[in-house]
Scaffold this motif. Structure first.
Motif, PDB file in Angstrom:
ATOM      1  N   GLU A 188      26.280  44.108  51.782  1.00 28.99           N
ATOM      2  CA  GLU A 188      25.021  44.845  51.944  1.00 28.99           C
ATOM      3  C   GLU A 188      24.066  44.496  50.801  1.00 28.99           C
ATOM      4  O   GLU A 188      24.362  44.728  49.640  1.00 28.99           O
ATOM      5  N   SER A 189      22.916  43.922  51.145  1.00 29.02           N
ATOM      6  CA  SER A 189      21.962  43.481  50.124  1.00 29.02           C
ATOM      7  C   SER A 189      20.620  44.188  50.205  1.00 29.02           C
ATOM      8  O   SER A 189      19.864  44.213  49.229  1.00 29.02           O
ATOM      9  N   ASN A 190      20.303  44.766  51.371  1.00 31.04           N
ATOM     10  CA  ASN A 190      18.964  45.325  51.556  1.00 31.04           C
ATOM     11  C   ASN A 190      18.636  46.427  50.553  1.00 31.04           C
ATOM     12  O   ASN A 190      17.528  46.483  50.010  1.00 31.04           O
ATOM     13  N   SER A 191      19.596  47.324  50.314  1.00 25.84           N
ATOM     14  CA  SER A 191      19.291  48.455  49.432  1.00 25.84           C
ATOM     15  C   SER A 191      19.007  47.973  48.017  1.00 25.84           C
ATOM     16  O   SER A 191      18.065  48.441  47.368  1.00 25.84           O
ATOM     17  N   LYS A 192      19.817  47.021  47.526  1.00 23.56           N
ATOM     18  CA  LYS A 192      19.606  46.513  46.166  1.00 23.56           C
ATOM     19  C   LYS A 192      18.333  45.675  46.088  1.00 23.56           C
ATOM     20  O   LYS A 192      17.627  45.687  45.071  1.00 23.56           O
ATOM     21  N   MET A 193      18.010  44.964  47.159  1.00 22.16           N
ATOM     22  CA  MET A 193      16.770  44.187  47.208  1.00 22.16           C
ATOM     23  C   MET A 193      15.559  45.117  47.136  1.00 22.16           C
ATOM     24  O   MET A 193      14.631  44.890  46.342  1.00 22.16           O
ATOM     25  N   LEU A 194      15.577  46.174  47.935  1.00 18.07           N
ATOM     26  CA  LEU A 194      14.466  47.125  47.928  1.00 18.07           C
ATOM     27  C   LEU A 194      14.417  47.898  46.612  1.00 18.07           C
ATOM     28  O   LEU A 194      13.333  48.171  46.086  1.00 18.07           O
ATOM     29  N   LEU A 195      15.578  48.255  46.085  1.00 21.77           N
ATOM     30  CA  LEU A 195      15.634  48.944  44.797  1.00 21.77           C
ATOM     31  C   LEU A 195      15.018  48.082  43.708  1.00 21.77           C
ATOM     32  O   LEU A 195      14.216  48.556  42.887  1.00 21.77           O
TER      33      LEU A 195
END
Length: 393
Positions: free
Chosen positions: A195-202
Motif C-alpha cells: 500500500e503506497s497511496n496513503s504514504k504518497m498523499l501523506l
C-alpha cells in the motif's frame, strides 16, 4: 459525468475557510497565515548600530582622531566621545550617542597606538543604522494574513516574539481501502501489493506543510467501511479516500457515503486519469474519494484537492500555476477525454514522458509538471505550445 472546469468550479464554490485561531511557537509556525496584525514590541535595531567594521567618530575639522577605546558587538558600555575622538567598532555593535559617523576600516590609517587618520572628510551618520530603521516600537511588523516564510520567522524572532496567533490548519484524514493492500516491510505474498497511496498523499501534504493528518485502513467490508468513514468525517475537516469508489462488487465507499448522508457534489469527471473521482460534503467536512490507481490519485490531488486545501487556509492563490511551454516531445492522445500528462518542465520547454498509465508512479517520480491536453487535442507535436501545470517542489 462532468467536465474538468465544472468540477474545479464546484470545489471552489464549496470550500470554506476555517477561520479558526490557534497559537504556535514562532519557530514551528512556518507556512501558517497570521490570524492578526503583529505590532513590533521593540525598535529594530534597538540602538544605533554600526553597519561595518571601522571607527565610530565624533567628527571635527581635522582628519586625525584620538582613539580612546573599543566596542564589540554585544558590549553594553557607551563611552562619551569628545570632538576629535574615536573608538574602534565592529559590525552590529552599538554606536555611542556621542558619535556621529562610522568610518570603514579600509579608509583609516592607524598612525600610532592611539592616533588614527581618515582618508577624507566624513558624512554625518554614515555607516550607522539608525534606531528603529527597520521597524519602530508599536509599528506594524507583519499584517494579518501574511504567510510565515523562513524569513518572516527570523524577523519575528529578531523582535523577541516567541508565539503567534495563526489560522488553524485543517485536520485531514486519509482512508485506504482494499484487502489486497499490505504494509511495506511485510512479506509480499501472492495476490497482495504494498500500500503506497496513503504514504504518497501523506508526503504530499507534509510537503505543503499540512501536518495534522490521521491514517485509517479499512478492509473490503461494508459495515467496517461505514464505521471508519463515519469516524473520519466526524473528526476531520477534509477526508481523502483512496480506492473503493468504483462499482465493483467489493467497492463499498460509494454506498457507505450514501448511508452516512454525505451530499454528492459530483461523481465521475471526464478526464484521464482519474475518471472515478467523487467529491462531496457533510456539514463542513469535505470528502474526496480518489481513484485507487496511484498516479490517478496524485493527479486528482494536484488538480482538485490542492484547491480545497488553499480555500480552507483562506489563501488567494488557490490553483497551481499554469503556464504555456514549448513541447519537445510528440504524443498521440487516445480517446476523447482531456488528459493530464506527466512531464518535465524546464526553462520554457516541456518533455512529455513515457509511461502515462494511471497505475504507474515511476514516471510521476521524475515529473515536475502536468501537461494538460484538452478534449480537442488528438496529437501533440514538437514545437507545439501547450498548457503546463507546475507541481510543487
Amino acid at each position: 459525468m462532468i467536465s474538468i472546469s465544472d468540477a474545479i468550479s464546484i470545489v471552489k464554490a464549496n470550500g470554506k475557510p476555517l477561520l479558526q485561531k490557534t497559537i504556535k511557537k514562532v519557530e514551528k509556525a512556518g507556512g501558517y497565515l497570521l490570524f492578526e496584525d503583529i505590532l513590533s514590541p521593540i525598535n529594530m535595531p534597538p540602538f544605533r548600530q554600526s553597519a561595518m567594521d571601522g571607527y565610530a567618530l565624533n567628527s571635527h575639522d581635522d582628519l586625525s582622531y584620538q582613539l580612546i577605546g573599543e566596542i564589540k558587538a554585544g558590549d553594553g558600555h557607551q563611552p562619551i566621545l569628545k570632538k576629535g575622538e574615536a573608538v574602534r567598532i565592529f559590525t552590529g555593535a552599538a554606536v555611542p550617542d556621542s558619535a556621529n559617523a562610522v568610518m570603514m576600516q579600509e579608509k583609516v590609517i592607524q598612525d600610532g597606538k592611539n592616533i588614527i587618520t581618515i582618508e577624507h572628510q566624513i558624512q554625518l551618520e554614515q555607516n550607522i543604522r539608525p534606531l528603529g530603521e527597520q521597524v519602530k516600537t508599536g509599528d506594524l511588523a507583519l499584517k494579518k494574513g501574511t504567510k510565515l516564510t523562513p524569513a518572516a520567522i527570523g524577523y519575528l524572532i529578531s523582535l523577541g516574539i516567541t508565539e503567534v496567533s495563526v489560522f488553524k490548519k485543517p485536520n485531514i484524514a486519509i482512508v485506504t481501502t482494499g484487502n489486497e493492500l499490505i504494509e511495506a516491510g511485510q512479506d509480499l505474498s501472492y495476490g497482495k501489493i504494498y500500500e503506497s497511496n496513503s504514504k504518497m498523499l501523506l508526503s504530499t501534504l507534509y510537503s505543503l506543510k499540512f501536518y495534522d493528518v490521521t491514517l485509517y485502513k479499512v478492509e473490503d467490508d461494508y459495515s467496517k467501511t461505514v464505521d471508519i468513514l463515519n469516524t473520519a468525517i466526524n473528526d476531520n475537516d477534509l477526508v481523502l479516500i483512496t480506492g473503493g469508489i468504483s462499482v465493483g462488487d467489493y467497492d463499498f465507499v460509494g454506498k457507505a457515503l450514501n448511508e452516512l448522508l454525505v451530499e454528492e457534489l459530483f461523481y465521475k469527471v471526464k478526464q484521464k486519469p482519474g475518471k472515478p473521482l467523487f467529491y462531496g460534503k457533510k456539514n463542513d467536512t469535505q470528502i474526496f474519494a480518489l481513484p485507487g490507481n496511484p498516479a490517478a490519485a496524485l493527479s486528482c490531488f494536484y488538480v482538485y484537492v490542492y484547491i480545497a486545501l488553499q480555500k480552507l487556509m483562506n489563501r488567494d492563490a488557490i490553483e497551481l500555476p499554469r503556464i504555456e511551454a514549448k513541447s519537445i516531445s510528440k504524443f498521440k492522445k487516445k480517446g476523447d477525454r482531456p488528459q493530464f500528462l506527466k512531464a518535465i518542465y524546464n526553462n520554457g520547454e516541456v518533455e512529455i514522458l513515457e509511461g502515462q498509465n494511471s497505475s504507474m508512479l515511476q514516471t510521476f517520480a521524475l515529473s515536475n509538471a502536468l501537461v494538460y491536453a484538452p478534449e480537442t487535442v488528438t496529437e501533440i507535436n514538437k514545437e507545439d505550445t501547450i498548457e503546463v501545470i507546475q507541481l510543487p517542489v
